[in-house]
Design an enzyme around this catalytic site. Structure first.
Site, short mmCIF file in Angstrom:
data_model
loop_
_atom_site.label_atom_id
_atom_site.label_comp_id
_atom_site.label_asym_id
_atom_site.label_seq_id
_atom_site.Cartn_x
_atom_site.Cartn_y
_atom_site.Cartn_z
N GLY A 26 57.95 -0.73 -48.89
CA GLY A 26 56.87 0.23 -50.00
C GLY A 26 56.23 1.27 -49.13
O GLY A 26 55.64 1.14 -47.98
N ASP A 67 60.60 1.94 -52.42
CA ASP A 67 59.71 1.80 -53.69
C ASP A 67 58.07 2.38 -53.07
O ASP A 67 57.97 2.50 -51.71
CB ASP A 67 59.46 0.71 -54.07
CG ASP A 67 58.81 -0.46 -53.09
OD1 ASP A 67 59.93 -1.11 -52.44
OD2 ASP A 67 57.83 -0.70 -52.97
N GLU A 96 69.99 -5.74 -45.64
CA GLU A 96 69.57 -4.98 -44.50
C GLU A 96 70.52 -4.98 -43.34
O GLU A 96 70.38 -4.11 -42.55
CB GLU A 96 68.24 -5.47 -44.09
CG GLU A 96 67.25 -5.14 -45.40
CD GLU A 96 65.89 -5.41 -45.22
OE1 GLU A 96 64.94 -4.88 -45.74
OE2 GLU A 96 65.82 -6.53 -44.52
N MET A 144 57.02 -6.94 -45.27
CA MET A 144 56.45 -8.49 -45.42
C MET A 144 56.93 -9.17 -44.04
O MET A 144 57.05 -10.40 -44.09
CB MET A 144 57.33 -9.32 -46.54
CG MET A 144 56.78 -8.71 -47.89
SD MET A 144 57.55 -9.33 -49.23
CE MET A 144 57.07 -11.24 -49.39
N1 SAH Z 1 64.16 -9.36 -54.54
C1 SAH Z 1 63.61 -10.30 -53.42
C2 SAH Z 1 62.48 -10.06 -53.01
C3 SAH Z 1 62.06 -9.07 -52.23
S1 SAH Z 1 60.64 -8.84 -51.30
C4 SAH Z 1 63.81 -11.81 -54.02
O1 SAH Z 1 63.81 -11.95 -55.08
O2 SAH Z 1 64.14 -12.54 -53.19
C5 SAH Z 1 60.51 -7.13 -50.54
C6 SAH Z 1 61.27 -7.04 -49.06
O3 SAH Z 1 61.58 -5.90 -48.84
C7 SAH Z 1 60.55 -7.70 -48.02
O4 SAH Z 1 61.59 -8.17 -47.19
C8 SAH Z 1 59.72 -6.65 -47.60
O5 SAH Z 1 59.67 -6.67 -46.28
C9 SAH Z 1 60.43 -5.33 -48.14
N2 SAH Z 1 59.63 -4.58 -48.97
C10 SAH Z 1 59.87 -3.23 -49.66
N3 SAH Z 1 59.26 -3.17 -50.42
C11 SAH Z 1 57.82 -3.81 -50.38
C12 SAH Z 1 56.65 -3.91 -51.27
N4 SAH Z 1 56.26 -3.01 -52.33
N5 SAH Z 1 55.91 -4.78 -50.70
C13 SAH Z 1 56.14 -5.82 -49.89
N6 SAH Z 1 57.15 -5.78 -49.26
C14 SAH Z 1 58.33 -5.01 -49.54
#
Ligand code: SAH
Length: 233
Positions: A78, A196, A12, A172
């Site tokens: 999301g 997503d 990001e 998050m």
């Molecule tokens: N792939 C990462 C985890 C990603 S968590 C790992 O393995 O460590 C998702 C991140 O993108 C968070 O920072 C959150 O702010 C954002 N995000 C995007 N889509 C999301 C969703 N469906 N639910 C919660 N957070 C989401």
């Protein structure tokens, strides 16, 4: 003016570091902060690592350790709202913590002790963003963003968050950054590009679109920074 730009993940802030190219790296609070100068203004960039606690630590550091006077958040989210597709931009008008629950004591879901459910974002920064979007012909949606320490990939959970908080998108970190900034009187702006739809395909979509959506958000943040520093000149 000292401006903070933060994200949650390396992807990001990578486009921003690439844009500025020359920066100093400062390690503080188990995190790296990247300091640069742009048109005579100091800019501090950091990614917090994922989640509300990490985000609050980073926002607090940006404000108290580095003296930032405004904070711009760039990242992915999301979608909840049906009119948000992958790559679309949304700016938060207000943010709530969807996983903060002391409802057993009669409080509404998301209620922050001695606070409220929603943290409002700065109206002036949102107005500037709308102007930038209009001039550049970019679609920018505004709405409530819900934050929690969960990756949401389930339609039932998503619908509950949508209904309970009238939220348009979820992520998050945003609400904890908002709470930190409002507690310290620092103006903030939370921008997210959709990665997503928080449904059963979310983890696959997230991996596929993280980079491109993060870039969409970072590009818009750069246009905002340009406007902010020009307004100060
Ligand atoms: N792939 C990462 C985890 C990603 S968590 C790992 O393995 O460590 C998702 C991140 O993108 C968070 O920072 C959150 O702010 C954002 N995000 C995007 N889509 C999301 C969703 N469906 N639910 C919660 N957070 C989401």
């Amino acid at each position: 003016m000292k401006i903070a730009i933060m994200g949650a993940m390396p992807e990001e802030i990578a486009p921003l570091l690439e844009y500025f190219k020359v920066y100093e790296t400062i390690v503080y609070a188990n995190n790296s902060f990247y300091k640069t100068t742009y048109k005579n203004h100091e800019i501090i960039i950091a990614y917090s690592k994922i989640g509300k606690v990490n985000a609050a630590i980073t926002a607090l550091s940006l404000i108290q350790k580095f003296g930032c006077e405004q904070l711009l958040f760039s990242g992915v989210a999301g979608a909840i709202s049906k009119d948000l597709s992958i790559g679309d931009l949304i700016v938060a008008t207000a943010l709530a913590q969807h996983d903060l629950d002391i409802s057993a004591f009669g409080h509404p879901y998301g209620f922050v002790p001695e606070g409220s459910v929603f943290e409002k974002a700065d109206a002036r920064l949102i107005a500037i963003a709308k102007k930038v979007a209009q001039e550049k012909g970019i679609k920018l949606k505004e709405g409530i963003i819900a934050t929690g320490d969960q990756f949401i990939c389930d339609s039932t959970k998503k619908e509950w968050i949508a209904k309970t908080f009238d939220a348009s998108a979820l992520e998050m970190e945003g609400a904890s950054v908002a709470l930190t900034c409002n507690a310290l009187g620092v103006k903030f702006f939370i921008l997210r590009s959709i990665s997503d739809a928080a449904d059963m395909d979310a983890s696959f979509d997230f991996d596929t679109f993280l980079q491109s959506s993060a870039s969409v958000s970072a590009d818009f943040i750069m246009a905002m920074v340009d406007r902010l520093v020009d307004d100060q000149a």
